[in-house]
Design an enzyme around this catalytic site. Structure first.
Site, PDB file in Angstrom:
ATOM      1  N   ASP A  32      -7.892   5.873 -19.376  1.00 34.27           N
ATOM      2  CA  ASP A  32      -6.449   5.854 -19.590  1.00 34.27           C
ATOM      3  C   ASP A  32      -5.702   6.699 -18.596  1.00 34.27           C
ATOM      4  O   ASP A  32      -6.254   7.560 -17.947  1.00 34.27           O
ATOM      5  CB  ASP A  32      -6.156   6.463 -20.969  1.00 34.27           C
ATOM      6  CG  ASP A  32      -6.145   5.412 -22.038  1.00 34.27           C
ATOM      7  OD1 ASP A  32      -6.392   4.249 -21.703  1.00 34.27           O
ATOM      8  OD2 ASP A  32      -5.891   5.774 -23.198  1.00 34.27           O
TER       9      ASP A  32
ATOM     10  N   LYS B 201      -1.551   2.839 -19.499  1.00 36.81           N
ATOM     11  CA  LYS B 201      -0.303   2.196 -19.858  1.00 36.81           C
ATOM     12  C   LYS B 201       0.826   3.017 -19.262  1.00 36.81           C
ATOM     13  O   LYS B 201       1.002   4.167 -19.602  1.00 36.81           O
ATOM     14  CB  LYS B 201      -0.166   2.100 -21.376  1.00 36.81           C
ATOM     15  CG  LYS B 201      -0.962   0.941 -21.932  1.00 36.81           C
ATOM     16  CD  LYS B 201      -0.961   0.941 -23.437  1.00 36.81           C
ATOM     17  CE  LYS B 201      -2.322   1.412 -23.910  1.00 36.81           C
ATOM     18  NZ  LYS B 201      -2.357   1.933 -25.247  1.00 36.81           N
TER      19      LYS B 201
ATOM     20  N   MET C  53       4.852  12.229 -28.042  1.00 40.47           N
ATOM     21  CA  MET C  53       5.649  11.088 -27.567  1.00 40.47           C
ATOM     22  C   MET C  53       7.128  11.230 -27.947  1.00 40.47           C
ATOM     23  O   MET C  53       7.782  10.220 -28.198  1.00 40.47           O
ATOM     24  CB  MET C  53       5.102   9.767 -28.143  1.00 40.47           C
ATOM     25  CG  MET C  53       3.645   9.545 -27.830  1.00 40.47           C
ATOM     26  SD  MET C  53       2.983   8.064 -28.617  1.00 40.47           S
ATOM     27  CE  MET C  53       2.784   8.626 -30.292  1.00 40.47           C
TER      28      MET C  53
HETATM   29  N1  SAH Z   1      -4.630  10.951 -28.234  1.00 50.26           N
HETATM   30  C1  SAH Z   1      -3.748  11.850 -27.556  1.00 50.26           C
HETATM   31  C2  SAH Z   1      -2.306  11.521 -27.784  1.00 50.26           C
HETATM   32  C3  SAH Z   1      -1.908  10.182 -27.236  1.00 50.26           C
HETATM   33  S1  SAH Z   1      -0.220   9.825 -27.441  1.00 50.26           S
HETATM   34  C4  SAH Z   1      -4.057  13.288 -27.971  1.00 50.26           C
HETATM   35  O1  SAH Z   1      -4.806  13.493 -28.917  1.00 50.26           O
HETATM   36  O2  SAH Z   1      -3.586  14.204 -27.310  1.00 50.26           O
HETATM   37  C5  SAH Z   1       0.453  10.378 -25.912  1.00 50.26           C
HETATM   38  C6  SAH Z   1       1.223  11.641 -26.106  1.00 50.26           C
HETATM   39  O3  SAH Z   1       0.335  12.732 -26.144  1.00 50.26           O
HETATM   40  C7  SAH Z   1       2.184  11.977 -25.002  1.00 50.26           C
HETATM   41  O4  SAH Z   1       3.383  11.294 -25.132  1.00 50.26           O
HETATM   42  C8  SAH Z   1       2.366  13.455 -25.227  1.00 50.26           C
HETATM   43  O5  SAH Z   1       3.234  13.695 -26.302  1.00 50.26           O
HETATM   44  C9  SAH Z   1       0.990  13.873 -25.660  1.00 50.26           C
HETATM   45  N2  SAH Z   1       0.195  14.420 -24.566  1.00 50.26           N
HETATM   46  C10 SAH Z   1      -0.976  13.969 -24.090  1.00 50.26           C
HETATM   47  N3  SAH Z   1      -1.437  14.774 -23.121  1.00 50.26           N
HETATM   48  C11 SAH Z   1      -0.545  15.771 -22.990  1.00 50.26           C
HETATM   49  C12 SAH Z   1      -0.462  16.940 -22.187  1.00 50.26           C
HETATM   50  N4  SAH Z   1      -1.404  17.239 -21.289  1.00 50.26           N
HETATM   51  N5  SAH Z   1       0.603  17.752 -22.328  1.00 50.26           N
HETATM   52  C13 SAH Z   1       1.561  17.477 -23.231  1.00 50.26           C
HETATM   53  N6  SAH Z   1       1.537  16.388 -24.012  1.00 50.26           N
HETATM   54  C14 SAH Z   1       0.489  15.559 -23.902  1.00 50.26           C
END
Ligand code: SAH
Length: 533
Positions: free
Chosen positions: A37, A59, A176
């Site tokens: 991803d 995406k 998000m």
């Molecule tokens: N499965 C992922 C979340 C996926 S949804 C998890 O457990 O982290 C995608 C969202 O994750 C983004 O919009 C953001 O809000 C958050 N996100 C993922 N990586 C991030 C990062 N390094 N720093 C801040 N937010 C992050």
């Protein structure tokens, strides 16, 4: 019989490659196909087999590379084909990651799968910002919420009044949610949460480019806009946010003087990690563009093998690089011999790194010149009897002549044996694309890194990159090669070692001596995925 494969749904963690679990790393190493991803750090792909098929399923906010159905279909197809598949997902696969849907599709198709949980950004991004999601004095729960839904819309499945009430004893974490921050903070206030409730927004949490905005429900939306913070970001609401002042650690300027700086490392892949890791520890984002590839000498190992066969007849063996040491020992072992052949000869090493490589083989160099260029070795040997002595120089086949000529002039009988050859590195499209986005510092650790870098990216592109970046050279020889090729050198290390170079970079950064650098964060987020595409 056609046997099916297995799919590992792996949580890649939030960004910092060190946050992948051991189990995830092991599955990645074994995988024949990797489906990754946008939010899974591409640096993790280094763990995978070079032969593994890589499929980008990122995406993007504006256009879809693969739809969720297409991703499911790919996983099913590869599983049915008997492949071992690593499905690498940002954070944890089951936290707003649609991992559940992928698992359902696999189960429906009868394909075995395993879930490898990951470190979710919901917890890790606040932690790296100095915010514990729970604290005994503040709350008894934390809630992870999607900020994707518009709270003002009828169809929103979230009851913001209930959330606001619950938040009096709980931390709220939104994923998000940056785009909807104005609506979210308004809805929470409308639900009765105080306007003064502390809020932090963490963008690119756990990565060198992490940025943090803090404020209150009343001010945070404006603050985020002012600082131009966008997705991906985690928003934390609650009293725990106040701990950042006391518990901040990852982005402390005094400990991470290179925070967010993008620094190009041009060393050969096998040697890049020492510099890359030192830079990463100081907060920088190393971009590895290996300018050099090390292979067998063009004329083979015959000369080196012959020298090794009669090593007892040499008075001195002079090692000029780690590569020289490595290849010398490879050939030594191939000949069925070992370090004892050096019993009689005296040993010289140019550079402490070369001397250290010798030490790992149990050899302590007799002479290590203070300055790490060939000329200073001649100085260091000035007290020795050189005339008539036999010297062996196992070295690169494009080495500088100064040492050879100098020893000969002093009456030594010198044998040069090619131990390895340096070739121009294979240009990696992803790393080159990252370069074009702009970098802060370009490092050169030898003359061949400069020459090959220019050849690799092309003279014109090299000029363009150099125009906006600061150029750092490990020493005077490297610097003069760069200047010969038309590249301005901004500074050199005082001690011609990797540590010396890192020191010089820190000094230049903290004294504000860097050039304007890249047109960074002004244009907002950068896609990590570009580093591998
Ligand atoms: N499965 C992922 C979340 C996926 S949804 C998890 O457990 O982290 C995608 C969202 O994750 C983004 O919009 C953001 O809000 C958050 N996100 C993922 N990586 C991030 C990062 N390094 N720093 C801040 N937010 C992050």
């Amino acid at each position: 019989m056609n046997h099916t494969g297995k799919v590992y749904l792996i949580g890649a963690g939030p960004g910092d490659p060190g946050l992948l679990t051991l189990k995830g790393a092991e599955a990645l190493r074994r995988a024949e196909v990797i489906v990754y991803d946008r939010l899974a750090n591409p640096a993790l792909l280094k763990l995978a087999s070079p032969n593994a098929e890589r499929i980008y399923a990122g995406k993007l906010p504006d256009h879809h590379t693969l739809t969720q159905d297409e991703i499911n279909a790919v996983l099913v197809e590869k599983g049915l084909a008997g492949r071992t598949v690593a499905r690498l997902k940002g954070g944890d696969p089951y936290v707003f990651g649609r991992g559940g849907e992928e698992a359902e599709a696999l189960r429906a198709a009868g394909i075995p799968f395993e879930v490898v949980p990951g470190v979710t950004s919901a917890i890790a991004a606040p932690a790296y910002a100095g915010v514990p999601v729970t604290h005994r004095d503040e709350c008894s729960a934390f809630v992870v919420i999607t900020g994707h839904e518009d709270p003002t819309k009828e169809e929103s499945s979230l009851d913001y009044d209930a959330l606001a009430r619950f938040a009096r004893g709980a931390t709220l974490v939104f994923l998000m949610g940056v785009r909807r921050l104005p609506q979210i903070s308004a809805a929470l206030q409308a639900g009765g949460l105080l306007a003064e409730t502390p809020v932090a927004v963490v963008q690119w949490g756990t990565l060198p480019q992490q940025r943090v905005a803090t404020g209150t429900l009343a001010t945070i939306a404006d603050e985020v806009k002012r600082q131009n913070i966008s997705s991906p970001a985690v928003t934390v609401v609650g009293g725990v946010v106040n701990y950042r002042d006391a518990l901040r650690w990852f982005d402390l300027p005094e400990e991470k003087p290179l925070l967010g700086k993008r620094i190009v490392v041009t060393r050969a892949r096998a040697q890049a990690s020492e510099l890359s890791e030192a830079l990463r520890d100081l907060g920088a984002e190393p971009i590895e563009v290996p300018a050099i590839r090390i292979t067998e000498p063009e004329d083979g190992y015959a000369a080196l093998d012959a020298a090794i066969a009669e090593l007892e007849s040499y008075d001195w063996v002079v090692f000029t690089s780690i590569n020289g040491v490595d290849h010398f020992w490879q050939r030594l072992r191939a000949a069925g011999r070992d370090s004892r052949v050096l019993g009689r000869a005296r040993v010289a090493a140019i550079g402490t790194a070369t001397a250290e490589a010798l030490e790992t083989r149990g050899i302590v160099a007799d002479v290590v010149p203070e300055q790490f260029v060939a000329e200073s070795l001649l100085d260091a040997l000035s007290g020795e009897e050189i005339a008539g002595k036999r010297f062996l120089l196992p070295r690169a086949d494009i080495a500088r002549e100064a040492l050879y000529k100098g020893l000969q002039a002093a009456g030594a009988r010198v044998t040069e044996a090619h131990a390895y050859r340096t070739l121009v590195g294979e240009p990696d499209a992803g790393a080159l694309a990252t370069l074009d986005e702009g970098v802060d510092i370009i490092t050169f650790t030898s003359s061949s890194t400069v020459r090959n870098f220019v050849e690799q990216v092309g003279a014109e592109r090299a000029q363009r990159l150099a125009a906006n970046a600061t150029i750092a050279a490990i020493g005077p020889i490297t610097a003069s090669t760069a200047r010969e090729l038309g590249l301005r050198v901004d500074f050199e290390a005082e001690e011609y070692t990797v540590a010396g170079l890192v020191q010089a970079i820190v000094r230049a950064t903290t004294t504000g001596a860097l050039r304007a650098g890249r047109p960074t964060t002004a244009n907002g987020e950068r896609l990590m995925a570009q580093a591998v595409e």
